[in-house]
Enzyme design. Sequence first.
Site: not given
Ligand code: FRU
Length: 520
Positions: A54, A57, A238
């Site tokens: 997996w 980001d 985010e």
């Molecule tokens: C965005 C997010 C971020 C977080 C991460 C967790 O896609 O939700 O806010 O840090 O993914 O994997």
Amino acid sequence: MNKIEIQLALLLLVFIGLGCQSNKGTKSETASETNAYYTEQHRPQFHFTPEANWMNDPNGMVYFEGEYHLFYQYYPDSTVWGPMHWGHAISTDLIHWEHLPIALFPDSAGCIFSGSAVVDHNNTSGLGTDGLAPMIAIFTYHDFVGEKAGTTTFQNQGIAYSTDKGRTWKKYGEPVLKNPGIKDFRDPKVMWHSDTEKWIMTLAVQDHIEFYSSPNLIDWKRESGFGKELGAHGGVWECPDLIQMNVEGSDQKEWVLLVSINPGGPNGGSATQYFVGDFDGQKFTTSQKAIKWIDYGADNYAGVTWSNVPEKDGRTLFMGWMSNWWYAQVVPTEKWRSAMTFPRELVLSAGKIIKSVPVKELELLRNRNTSITNKHITDNFNLTQEVPFDLSLSELNMTLIPEENTSSIKLILSNSLDEKIEIELNLRKNELSVDRTKSGKTDFSERFYAKHVAPIVIEEKIKLQVLLDVASIEIFYNDGECVMTDIFFPTQPFNQIELVSTGAGLTIENASVYQLNSIW
Ligand code: FRU
């Protein structure tokens, strides 16, 4: 087991662990011998994907001593999201990537959510040794134990540092910025603000942004908040980014704030909005009323820019996660999940629109090409017959001149099973759309089955740049004025292309198609 047996077993585990990690550095021998490396069904060929498991980001993107670093949200034990690590890859040209061992592992303070990385040139942190500027990663610790226990303080900002060009990392220990009692308190993006000679952290806090400053990356002070009443609010904010950009064609500069939002994007689910304004070292202000999006497709999320790009390069370099939380965990790939977008250059137009274009290094991938000039078509034109190579990895550049009564122009990518992606320029409604409802496998998620629409400004000449890579399309309209990124999963690769003009005909002033090479 007695104590010695336990120690031996642990040692063995460490060796196996190390072995696994060093395998990640290069192609495994058996794979390259059989030429099967990165050839699974739906495997992108010129976009970054992890070897297995997996990914979400992009994180910690930073340029340092000839290397572009890409860290990413990674769960090495499954193809669905789990306790986050920072995976790691490097590139010298932004195009070809070398996998490196996992950079950051969860620890007792939590797992490692998104964040950024900087080069501390003046050693303000004191974490550099022997005159070497340290690389500092700033990330969110997400503490599952605290979350389960129902606390509100389970997301805190931590840092780690490296003095060997990002190859190994040491955690600083205690989080450097503690949670004041707000569940969503994450994704620090840090930059050096030279006017005030301070580090600025841009943090996503539930439904707005908070700015913090620090002299040394360790002690942080809250400066201000932004955005509760502005922009899109269909979901949680985010992965923000604060950047200063040159305005195209002038020596004026503006500040730009990128904010990802999930859900609430223009075509549903995850997307990234931006604000153009001013930042004085404490506060971000804007007079912008309209909601602006970096990309109108469904599959460009959590994108941010590289830090420390050399001044003589001067580009704003961006990359996003090419998926959407609406369905990312159920897309039909078996060994890995998700790819990154192709790296892009962001350009701020005089009209304060962020245009995105593929980085110029794309040229390194160009193989054979074919071109057509000044061809008039009345209705359908089968471009496939003009292209003597496989289209499934390709770049298409076109300038089209529609006639006065032309109402729609379609570009249809298909395969022999009649699975297709339809890109349409609707000249009456001033819209660009991507229809993936017949694109192959779509039934893994109701939300995936969709046509996505974006507003565009139509001019006398229509310019399109399209990147097609097995399982994704990236459309850059009019030099990136409007961008759409969508993924899909055809049973067989798309290898046919057709241009359809409705209402009246058009002239292809210029069309060039390049076959692109795989980066793997
Ligand atoms: C965005 C997010 C971020 C977080 C991460 C967790 O896609 O939700 O806010 O840090 O993914 O994997």
